[in-house]
Scaffold this active site. Structure first.
Site, PDB file in Angstrom:
ATOM      1  N   ASN A  91      11.972 109.439  78.494  1.00 33.91           N
ATOM      2  CA  ASN A  91      13.080 109.340  77.533  1.00 33.91           C
ATOM      3  C   ASN A  91      14.413 109.045  78.224  1.00 33.91           C
ATOM      4  O   ASN A  91      15.205 108.234  77.748  1.00 33.91           O
ATOM      5  CB  ASN A  91      13.206 110.627  76.707  1.00 33.91           C
ATOM      6  CG  ASN A  91      11.972 110.882  75.864  1.00 33.91           C
ATOM      7  OD1 ASN A  91      11.067 110.053  75.827  1.00 33.91           O
ATOM      8  ND2 ASN A  91      11.924 112.020  75.195  1.00 33.91           N
ATOM      9  N   THR A 135      43.588  74.510  54.172  1.00 30.08           N
ATOM     10  CA  THR A 135      43.211  75.802  53.588  1.00 30.08           C
ATOM     11  C   THR A 135      42.315  75.431  52.411  1.00 30.08           C
ATOM     12  O   THR A 135      42.515  74.370  51.784  1.00 30.08           O
ATOM     13  CB  THR A 135      44.426  76.630  53.106  1.00 30.08           C
ATOM     14  OG1 THR A 135      45.009  75.981  51.986  1.00 30.08           O
ATOM     15  CG2 THR A 135      45.477  76.808  54.209  1.00 30.08           C
ATOM     16  N   HIS A 136      41.319  76.251  52.147  1.00 29.17           N
ATOM     17  CA  HIS A 136      40.331  75.966  51.092  1.00 29.17           C
ATOM     18  C   HIS A 136      39.629  74.625  51.336  1.00 29.17           C
ATOM     19  O   HIS A 136      39.174  73.982  50.394  1.00 29.17           O
ATOM     20  CB  HIS A 136      40.959  75.931  49.702  1.00 29.17           C
ATOM     21  CG  HIS A 136      41.867  77.083  49.415  1.00 29.17           C
ATOM     22  ND1 HIS A 136      41.430  78.241  48.811  1.00 29.17           N
ATOM     23  CD2 HIS A 136      43.189  77.277  49.680  1.00 29.17           C
ATOM     24  CE1 HIS A 136      42.456  79.089  48.688  1.00 29.17           C
ATOM     25  NE2 HIS A 136      43.529  78.534  49.231  1.00 29.17           N
ATOM     26  N   SER A 195      16.947  61.602  65.231  1.00 27.76           N
ATOM     27  CA  SER A 195      16.060  61.936  64.115  1.00 27.76           C
ATOM     28  C   SER A 195      14.709  61.292  64.377  1.00 27.76           C
ATOM     29  O   SER A 195      14.624  60.227  64.986  1.00 27.76           O
ATOM     30  CB  SER A 195      16.668  61.381  62.823  1.00 27.76           C
ATOM     31  OG  SER A 195      15.664  61.138  61.868  1.00 27.76           O
ATOM     32  N   LYS A 212      20.448  58.035  63.368  1.00 28.72           N
ATOM     33  CA  LYS A 212      21.081  59.353  63.403  1.00 28.72           C
ATOM     34  C   LYS A 212      21.358  59.891  64.799  1.00 28.72           C
ATOM     35  O   LYS A 212      20.589  59.702  65.714  1.00 28.72           O
ATOM     36  CB  LYS A 212      20.187  60.387  62.687  1.00 28.72           C
ATOM     37  CG  LYS A 212      19.973  60.176  61.224  1.00 28.72           C
ATOM     38  CD  LYS A 212      21.252  60.229  60.392  1.00 28.72           C
ATOM     39  CE  LYS A 212      21.947  61.575  60.412  1.00 28.72           C
ATOM     40  NZ  LYS A 212      21.175  62.600  59.724  1.00 28.72           N
ATOM     41  N   ASN A 271      22.374  63.763  65.562  1.00 30.86           N
ATOM     42  CA  ASN A 271      22.598  65.014  64.821  1.00 30.86           C
ATOM     43  C   ASN A 271      23.182  66.104  65.714  1.00 30.86           C
ATOM     44  O   ASN A 271      22.792  66.235  66.873  1.00 30.86           O
ATOM     45  CB  ASN A 271      21.266  65.500  64.232  1.00 30.86           C
ATOM     46  CG  ASN A 271      20.705  64.521  63.222  1.00 30.86           C
ATOM     47  OD1 ASN A 271      21.459  63.905  62.474  1.00 30.86           O
ATOM     48  ND2 ASN A 271      19.399  64.356  63.226  1.00 30.86           N
ATOM     49  N   GLU A 322      24.717  73.471  65.345  1.00 32.71           N
ATOM     50  CA  GLU A 322      24.096  74.155  64.197  1.00 32.71           C
ATOM     51  C   GLU A 322      23.335  75.399  64.664  1.00 32.71           C
ATOM     52  O   GLU A 322      23.378  76.452  64.020  1.00 32.71           O
ATOM     53  CB  GLU A 322      23.180  73.182  63.444  1.00 32.71           C
ATOM     54  CG  GLU A 322      24.000  72.119  62.719  1.00 32.71           C
ATOM     55  CD  GLU A 322      23.196  70.929  62.214  1.00 32.71           C
ATOM     56  OE1 GLU A 322      23.810  70.038  61.632  1.00 32.71           O
ATOM     57  OE2 GLU A 322      21.967  70.898  62.413  1.00 32.71           O
ATOM     58  N   TYR A 324      14.284 112.819  70.653  1.00 29.05           N
ATOM     59  CA  TYR A 324      13.595 111.536  70.832  1.00 29.05           C
ATOM     60  C   TYR A 324      12.551 111.318  69.747  1.00 29.05           C
ATOM     61  O   TYR A 324      11.858 112.266  69.348  1.00 29.05           O
ATOM     62  CB  TYR A 324      12.907 111.479  72.208  1.00 29.05           C
ATOM     63  CG  TYR A 324      12.092 110.205  72.370  1.00 29.05           C
ATOM     64  CD1 TYR A 324      12.705 109.016  72.738  1.00 29.05           C
ATOM     65  CD2 TYR A 324      10.719 110.193  72.085  1.00 29.05           C
ATOM     66  CE1 TYR A 324      11.969 107.833  72.841  1.00 29.05           C
ATOM     67  CE2 TYR A 324       9.980 109.025  72.188  1.00 29.05           C
ATOM     68  CZ  TYR A 324      10.609 107.846  72.561  1.00 29.05           C
ATOM     69  OH  TYR A 324       9.886 106.692  72.654  1.00 29.05           O
ATOM     70  N   GLN A 364      11.917 103.099  70.158  1.00 29.00           N
ATOM     71  CA  GLN A 364      11.373 102.025  70.996  1.00 29.00           C
ATOM     72  C   GLN A 364      11.698 100.643  70.418  1.00 29.00           C
ATOM     73  O   GLN A 364      11.916  99.693  71.154  1.00 29.00           O
ATOM     74  CB  GLN A 364       9.866 102.222  71.105  1.00 29.00           C
ATOM     75  CG  GLN A 364       9.115 101.132  71.818  1.00 29.00           C
ATOM     76  CD  GLN A 364       7.668 101.521  72.062  1.00 29.00           C
ATOM     77  OE1 GLN A 364       7.398 102.381  72.872  1.00 29.00           O
ATOM     78  NE2 GLN A 364       6.752 100.905  71.340  1.00 29.00           N
ATOM     79  N   LYS A 403      14.585  98.126  71.418  1.00 31.14           N
ATOM     80  CA  LYS A 403      14.553  97.237  72.590  1.00 31.14           C
ATOM     81  C   LYS A 403      14.463  95.770  72.187  1.00 31.14           C
ATOM     82  O   LYS A 403      15.259  94.942  72.632  1.00 31.14           O
ATOM     83  CB  LYS A 403      13.326  97.577  73.454  1.00 31.14           C
ATOM     84  CG  LYS A 403      13.627  98.567  74.525  1.00 31.14           C
ATOM     85  CD  LYS A 403      12.508  98.609  75.545  1.00 31.14           C
ATOM     86  CE  LYS A 403      11.450  99.576  75.101  1.00 31.14           C
ATOM     87  NZ  LYS A 403      10.445  99.820  76.152  1.00 31.14           N
TER      88      LYS A 403
HETATM   89  N1  ARG Z   1       8.521 102.911  75.409  1.00 30.01           N
HETATM   90  C1  ARG Z   1       9.167 104.124  75.112  1.00 30.01           C
HETATM   91  C2  ARG Z   1      10.494 103.866  74.384  1.00 30.01           C
HETATM   92  O1  ARG Z   1      11.023 102.813  74.504  1.00 30.01           O
HETATM   93  C3  ARG Z   1       9.448 104.894  76.343  1.00 30.01           C
HETATM   94  C4  ARG Z   1       9.700 106.337  76.131  1.00 30.01           C
HETATM   95  C5  ARG Z   1       8.417 107.025  75.787  1.00 30.01           C
HETATM   96  N2  ARG Z   1       8.638 108.386  75.527  1.00 30.01           N
HETATM   97  C6  ARG Z   1       7.794 109.133  74.796  1.00 30.01           C
HETATM   98  N3  ARG Z   1       8.083 110.366  74.627  1.00 30.01           N
HETATM   99  N4  ARG Z   1       6.712 108.616  74.269  1.00 30.01           N
HETATM  100  O2  ARG Z   1      10.985 104.712  73.686  1.00 30.01           O
END
Ligand code: ARG
Length: 438
Positions: free
Chosen positions: A112, A157-158, A280, A286, A288, A293, A319, A324, A327
């Site tokens: 953790n 403007t607008h 294109s 074209k 583009n 974009e 926790y 998780q 990430k």
């Molecule tokens: N992959 C886990 C996460 O991103 C790592 C931590 C895992 N901890 C646990 N108590 N299972 O949270």
């Protein structure tokens, strides 16, 4: 799959469940691995300071961590589903190569706080890059604001023709915007610059962990003191980083919008660098503006990532595995966001104005505001001057250059105050492109 760290005797691991919990996650951990290794090194040093590891064990661990980092960078070590996650991969490697010394590395830490510290280092790295790109963007915008201060451009403007503006005003807007964005990246960097390592599972441990040492060794500005708050800050700090990123992305979205309008035949004010356009598959005529974009669209990914994390954070303290999923969100946000911002400096450096088209789009009505203000300056109450200047009979083809030169309110075309922007840029450590190196 290698032996799971937490496996209980007699409980069969179900591959599908394992894949659900860890499959994609371990691949994402590749982004963190070098930071996780760096933090493992600081943790091992701390363990030696409190007598858990002896000097020989620490030395072996530090050497093996360095080898692992090299192997990972060169592709000799691959982080994949053989491991549950990057954290256990590091421990498995140390145990495999060093035996008992490796078996000691996890003393006083939890995955953790391990994932927290790796995330924190990663966020700091990405925010530093964000800051750099914002400063580079400002440097170009400031230089072009200076050089093209007198180039007339319709101001809208607008989306309706409003007043005479200038390329200088357009550029100085982005210069100041990206100074603010760099400052926000900086502030956020300072805000998230807190070391969570040593908070263990969120409740500390019965060891006097050398948290001051790891804080300093990892280059953190401060220790995140409360072990329980360290866990509470997961996701919250990620959101703050994404918000800093979205500040730049929001400006980029609007800049890209301007360019997509300005490059259309209807406006015809700008030519994009050739590499920034594509052809294109069916229409041979074209070119583009796909790049701008996608730059514009990148904001959506950043906003979605922030929202994904916000939804995850509907949790009690402590926790939870839900965390998780934060990430993938940060990788996606910064991947898309920085990917777009990386291409911005060159785009700005190389885009070309079409001055004749810009001048041709200026029409007599666009001097009406100047006229009203001129009358007011001569003593007519502004509301009366306004009415007089609203009469189309009084509109004449004006002089764009004179209108710009006379626009002396600070921050307008006749007095851009680029010096003030330059000062802020310098204070942040950036400089205008083309300025002499000091
Ligand atoms: N992959 C886990 C996460 O991103 C790592 C931590 C895992 N901890 C646990 N108590 N299972 O949270």
């Amino acid at each position: 799959m290698t032996q799971l760290l937490w496996q209980k005797p007699g409980v069969q691991v179900d591959e599908r469940i394992q894949h659900f919990c860890a499959g994609a996650d371990v691949i994402l951990d590749r982004e963190f691995l070098l930071f996780d290794i760096q933090a493992s090194r600081a943790h091992a040093q701390g363990l030696q300071m409190i007598g858990i590891l002896d000097a020989t064990e620490l030395d072996a661990i530090e050497r093996e961590l360095a080898t692992l980092a090299d192997d990972f960078a060169s592709g000799r070590f691959v982080l994949d589903e053989t491991y549950e996650d990057g954290h256990s991969a590091i421990e498995a490697r140390l145990i495999d190569r060093l035996g008992d010394a490796g078996r000691k590395i996890h003393t006083g830490r939890s995955r953790n706080d391990q994932v927290l510290v790796a995330t924190r280092l990663w966020l700091k790295d990405r925010l530093a890059r964000l800051r750099e790109l914002c400063l580079e963007t400002t440097g170009i915008a400031l230089t072009r604001a200076d050089v093209e201060s007198g180039l007339p451009l319709p101001g809208y403007t607008h989306l309706q023709r409003a007043v005479v503006s200038s390329a200088g005003m357009w550029w100085s807007a982005w210069a100041e915007a990206f100074i603010d964005n760099a400052a926000r990246a900086d502030d956020t960097l300072a805000w998230v610059d807190a070391n969570p390592l040593g908070s263990a599972a969120g409740y500390g441990v019965n060891l006097p962990l050398a948290r001051e040492h790891t804080t300093q060794a990892l280059g953190f500005g401060r220790m995140q003191v409360s072990a329980t708050y360290a866990q509470l800050s997961r996701g919250k700090f990620e959101m703050a980083a994404i918000e800093a990123l979205s500040s730049g992305m929001l400006d980029l979205r609007r800049l890209a919008w301007d360019l997509s309008l300005f490059t259309s035949a209807e406006f015809g004010f700008v030519t994009l660098p050739a590499q920034y356009t594509t052809g294109s598959s069916i229409m041979p005529n074209k070119r583009n503006p796909d790049v701008i974009e996608l730059m514009r669209a990148s904001y959506a990914s950043v906003a979605a990532a922030r929202s994904e994390i916000e939804q995850l954070l509907s949790l009690p303290s402590g926790y939870h595995r839900d965390l998780q999923f934060s990430k993938g969100a940060i990788f996606h946000a910064f991947g898309r966001g920085l990917g777009a911002l990386e291409l911005l400096p060159d785009l700005l450096r190389n885009l070309e104005w079409k001055p004749e088209a810009m001048r041709a789009a200026l029409e007599p009505s666009m001097y009406a505001t100047d006229l009203a203000v001129d009358l007011a300056r001569a003593g007519t109450p502004f509301r009366d001057a306004y009415r007089q200047a609203a009469d189309p009979a009084r509109w004449e083809a004006g002089d764009a250059d004179a209108s710009l030169a006379a626009r002396v309110s600070p921050g307008a075309a006749g007095d851009l105050r680029l010096d003030l922007l330059r000062e802020r840029l310098h204070a942040l450590g950036g400089q205008a492109e083309g300025a002499p190196q000091t």
